[in-house]
Enzyme design. Structure first.
Site, PDB file in Angstrom:
ATOM      1  N   CYS A   2       0.830  -1.190   0.000  1.00 12.73           N
ATOM      2  CA  CYS A   2       0.000   0.000   0.000  1.00 12.73           C
ATOM      3  C   CYS A   2       0.867   1.243   0.000  1.00 12.73           C
ATOM      4  O   CYS A   2       2.087   1.171  -0.004  1.00 12.73           O
ATOM      5  CB  CYS A   2      -0.906   0.006   1.235  1.00 12.73           C
ATOM      6  SG  CYS A   2      -1.929  -1.477   1.392  1.00 12.73           S
ATOM      7  N   VAL A  53      -4.301  -7.868  -0.702  1.00  9.73           N
ATOM      8  CA  VAL A  53      -3.600  -9.143  -0.777  1.00  9.73           C
ATOM      9  C   VAL A  53      -4.232 -10.165   0.161  1.00  9.73           C
ATOM     10  O   VAL A  53      -4.486 -11.300  -0.214  1.00  9.73           O
ATOM     11  CB  VAL A  53      -2.100  -8.960  -0.441  1.00  9.73           C
ATOM     12  CG1 VAL A  53      -1.392 -10.300  -0.359  1.00  9.73           C
ATOM     13  CG2 VAL A  53      -1.431  -8.079  -1.494  1.00  9.73           C
TER      14      VAL A  53
END
Length: 614
Positions: A2, A53
């Site tokens: 991120c 994820v």
């Protein structure tokens, strides 16, 4: 992975700055293409871009929790590989969870243990927590610095972000560069001294460090660092322990709710990880492993064996694909693509970098991203196990400077006399080298060769490895791909750091103990092949393209780099066939062509980022 950003301002109404926060957050869109979020409360403003994820349906950030009427909020970039164990322990302590994502585990770990939570974490991370109980923000970065974190404190505002570009959106943070920043660019670069952000008001939170910002001020401290201890295991026991640690960390890092692949060069490091991944997938019934390799159009026609790159990778990639039965994807790029992507690489780093070594990785990751979200990479094994030539050559071991930063006098000579006098590049380089050597943790009774190799190992782990991790993070996240680096597991790094050199280089081979640990996992011919680094283009068309580009910059009177360099010296190098192609410059892969490309990147950086010097 991120992108995170935010700012703290103790006075004023931050809700008036909501659009500024959105603007800062959007600069990190490539790091997190799946979702975006912002949160403002009191003096705290957090922004987040998400690449999903684990538990894609949940785990939105900034994530908020409350306890005893106090608010906690987190923005987090990374992966916790021991999240299941931590979650179990926290449940036993009375915590309740609403998601399966590691963000919630990390937030509750902070709520339970406060700043001491860092000692509990196994993973790669950079995060910030707003602590409503203590009225402060807590920031931390993983032990080896796999995930980036930059910060700035100007007047009454504290700003942070995954990349400098996010900070530079804040009006308090300006793209100014002083003498230290120029020295970083011209004599240290494309490496960077830990803690330095190059820009005058931007700093890097160092690996293994945490930071607290409260109304009392700013405090940073090391929560982890390499330690020197006596190694008691023999050769066989050491090899067994290395194998055990590597297998454990790899299997932890294969956990994902999205497709995972492996980067495969046919070399020792990537082949080992791929073989272990294939074994794990076979045991858990997850099917074939996808693998990827990169090369360049016509590279086979132009490749010439030399000390740093003794052989081409192509035949060895095929050898491992056939051996492991992976679903392999061959990726190749041509010279025009590499040259064009130099701009993408610069924008991904916010600084000049490793030129075509960067741009090829950016293109490679962009191609992988079409089919996968997570990749496993063999990065860092050379620094940790002693794979580079400078571990094995006496003249490089005793050079008195960073062995990858070759020809410092030549580099200093590329500067204009005025700039050279101002930044004193050789003096700056000497100071940074002395600082690094002074940090090395000494071991009682260790002298001679052992002490020398400990210094070299420390320099590689703390000074060279961050350069490559920086590259890996920026180029992969610039394409929205998460790359995991199992060799950077802190348990493995700490253990290997203390292996005596005669065991580490067993068999008088680079990475000897790693090879021994992998016996039976890899075929012997792959296991004992000579090291070859990340592939670069050998096509003379690349040299011609970047040399022509640099000469064009020298001919343009508006080029911002001109006052900083000795243009006549650059032209002299460009006119010399030997200097143009074989000039030693940085590391194993960067010579004449990369020097021209780097200077072109410096020029573009100065212009594009509107950098002011002073």
């Amino acid at each position: 992975m991120c992108g995170i950003t935010g700012f703290i301002q103790w006075r004023g109404d931050l809700t008036q700055h909501s659009q500024l926060l959105v603007k800062m957050t959007e600069t990190l869109a490539n790091r997190g293409p799946d979702a975006a979020g912002t949160w403002i409360s009191g003096p705290c403003a957090f922004g987040h871009r998400r690449l999903s994820v684990i538990d894609p349906e949940n785990g939105a950030q900034p994530m908020i929790a409350r306890h005893d009427d106090k608010v906690y909020a987190i923005v987090y970039n990374g992966e916790l590989y021991n999240a299941p164990e931590l979650k179990k322990e926290l449940k036993q302590r009375g915590h309740h969870f609403l998601t399966e994502c590691d963000t919630e585990v990390l937030l509750h770990a902070y709520m339970e243990w406060g700043p001491d939570c860092t000692g509990k974490l196994n993973g790669i991370f950079a995060f910030a927590v707003w602590d409503g109980l203590r009225d402060q923000v807590f920031l931390a970065r993983d032990r080896l610095g796999v995930k980036p974190l930059f910060y700035s404190r100007v007047d009454d505002v504290f700003v942070f972000g995954s990349e400098p570009k996010a900070l530079l959106q804040h009006p308090k943070v300006q793209p100014k560069v002083g003498p230290e920043g120029l020295a970083e660019i011209f004599i240290i670069g494309p490496a960077r001294t830990p803690g330095h952000g190059v820009y005058k008001d931007i700093f890097e939170l160092r690996p293994g460090h945490a930071m607290i910002y409260s109304r009392e001020g700013l405090r940073s401290y090391a929560y982890w660092k390499l330690e020197s201890n006596h190694h008691t295991e023999n050769e066989e026991e050491t090899a067994s322990r290395v194998r055990e640690l590597l297998q454990d960390t790899l299997e932890r890092q294969l956990v994902s709710d999205v497709p995972v692949c492996s980067l495969l060069s046919g070399g020792l490091d990537s082949s080992a990880l791929t073989a272990l991944a294939v074994d794990y997938y076979n045991r858990t019934g997850q099917g074939r492993v996808d693998t990827y390799s990169v090369d360049y159009v016509d590279n086979d026609k132009h490749f010439k064996s030399h000390t740093f790159q003794p052989g081409a990778d192509g035949p060895w990639i095929k050898r491992m694909v056939d051996e492991l039965n992976t679903n392999h994807h061959y990726v190749a790029f041509d010279t025009p693509e590499l040259v064009t992507a130099l701009d993408n690489a610069l924008e991904s780093r916010d600084l000049p970098g490793m030129t075509d070594v960067d741009s090829s990785l950016y293109l490679f990751c962009r191609e992988i991203k079409k089919n996968a979200t997570v990749a496993i990479s063999g990065e860092a094994a050379d620094e940790i196990f002693g794979g580079y030539p400078w571990f094995h050559r006496d003249e490089m071991l005793s050079s008195g400077t960073f062995p990858w930063s070759v020809a410092p006098k030549m580099r200093a000579g590329l500067l204009s006399p005025e700039v050279g006098e101002w930044i004193r590049p050789l003096e700056y380089l000497g100071d940074r080298y002395s600082d690094a050597v002074a940090e090395v943790p000494k071991l009682d009774g260790e002298t001679g060769k052992q002490a020398q190799m400990r210094v070299m190992s420390y320099l590689n782990i703390t000074r060279f490895m961050p350069t490559l991790l920086d590259r890996k993070d920026r180029m992969s996240m610039g394409a929205g791909l998460e790359v995991r680096v199992p060799y950077c597991d802190h348990r493995l790094v700490q253990y290997v750091f203390n292996i005596p050199w005669e065991i580490k280089a067993v068999g008088n081979r680079e990475k000897g103990i790693l090879r021994k640990a992998l016996e039976g996992i890899l075929p012997d011919d792959v296991l004992y092949r000579k090291k070859s680094p990340y592939p670069k283009t050998h096509n003379p068309a690349y040299l011609n393209a970047v040399r022509t580009q640099m000469l064009g910059i020298l001919d343009d009177s508006t080029s911002p780099i001109l006052p900083l360099i000795d243009a006549a010296k650059i032209r002299e190098i460009a006119a010399s066939p030997e200097s143009s192609s074989n000039l030693p410059w940085f590391g194993q892969l960067m010579s004449g062509p990369q020097l021209f490309a780097y200077l072109a990147q410096v020029n573009l950086w100065l212009r594009k980022y509107n950098v002011s010097i002073g």
